[in-house]
Design a protein around this motif. Sequence first.
Motif, PDB file in Angstrom:
ATOM      1  N   SER A 175     -19.069  28.343  -0.455  1.00 20.06           N
ATOM      2  CA  SER A 175     -20.086  27.346  -0.795  1.00 20.06           C
ATOM      3  C   SER A 175     -21.196  27.326   0.242  1.00 20.06           C
ATOM      4  O   SER A 175     -22.390  27.314  -0.089  1.00 20.06           O
TER       5      SER A 175
ATOM      6  N   GLN B  20     -24.622  26.227  -7.636  1.00 22.37           N
ATOM      7  CA  GLN B  20     -23.513  27.162  -7.465  1.00 22.37           C
ATOM      8  C   GLN B  20     -22.674  26.796  -6.239  1.00 22.37           C
ATOM      9  O   GLN B  20     -21.442  26.884  -6.254  1.00 22.37           O
ATOM     10  N   SER B  21     -23.345  26.345  -5.197  1.00 21.62           N
ATOM     11  CA  SER B  21     -22.639  25.884  -4.009  1.00 21.62           C
ATOM     12  C   SER B  21     -21.795  24.659  -4.329  1.00 21.62           C
ATOM     13  O   SER B  21     -20.666  24.518  -3.844  1.00 21.62           O
TER      14      SER B  21
ATOM     15  N   GLN C  83     -20.401  23.961  -7.213  1.00 20.78           N
ATOM     16  CA  GLN C  83     -19.233  24.409  -7.974  1.00 20.78           C
ATOM     17  C   GLN C  83     -18.139  24.933  -7.046  1.00 20.78           C
ATOM     18  O   GLN C  83     -16.946  24.653  -7.238  1.00 20.78           O
TER      19      GLN C  83
ATOM     20  N   ASP D 169     -27.416  23.204  -3.819  1.00 19.86           N
ATOM     21  CA  ASP D 169     -27.489  24.272  -4.806  1.00 19.86           C
ATOM     22  C   ASP D 169     -26.344  24.121  -5.808  1.00 19.86           C
ATOM     23  O   ASP D 169     -25.187  23.911  -5.412  1.00 19.86           O
TER      24      ASP D 169
END
Length: 217
Positions: free
Chosen positions: A75, A48-49, A51, A46
């Motif tokens: 995360s 966002q994970s 990041q 993912d």
Amino acid sequence: MYSCKSFFFIATALLLGISGCGSFPNSTQPLASSISSAASAIPSIDPQSEQLFQKGLTAYESFNYNEAIFFYDKSLSIDKNNYKALSGKGIALAMQGNENNSTQDITSGIALIKSALQKNPNYVAAFYDLALALKINKNYDESIYWFQKVIQKEPDNTWSYYGIATIYGDKGQAKEAVTYLKKAMSLDNINVKQAARTQSHFDSIRSDPAFKSLINE
């Protein structure tokens, strides 16, 4: 390749003094066989994970292990299959355990890295993380196995050669230590030589003529 972690590999080799000798397992096979080499599909991560993983990595490379674990946990709360965050949290726990003399942190960290490799058996950064965590735990033969796995994928990985050299130094095996030091020095002569001159891993072989000649060249 995993250039995002190259700074930490160097920093680990130069700054972390993991020393001492422990018992040697009879075989590396139990650990190796516990990690599946046939994952059906490597899970996508993912964004966002990813990041949050990168924030954890930044903290980890600055040796802020608590902060790194915090971001790796965030995360993983978004993507439990993020093998990068699993391996990252694992080695951060192992490093933290090394600092705090916490066997539980070290063994928990090893388990997390193995979990990462279950999800992506070809994640080379986890090979290195596992080698280092096993070295901290004094599972030296198994550590060498995983350093060698890194080298198979990345023949120019200086600090895997150096990691093996330190293990042989701790074991008092001068010939083997010198062999791997030469390989590491052929890739980064200045930093490897400086590390070998100052780290306690090689104290038991400092009088060996081949070792003395190598680090004083």
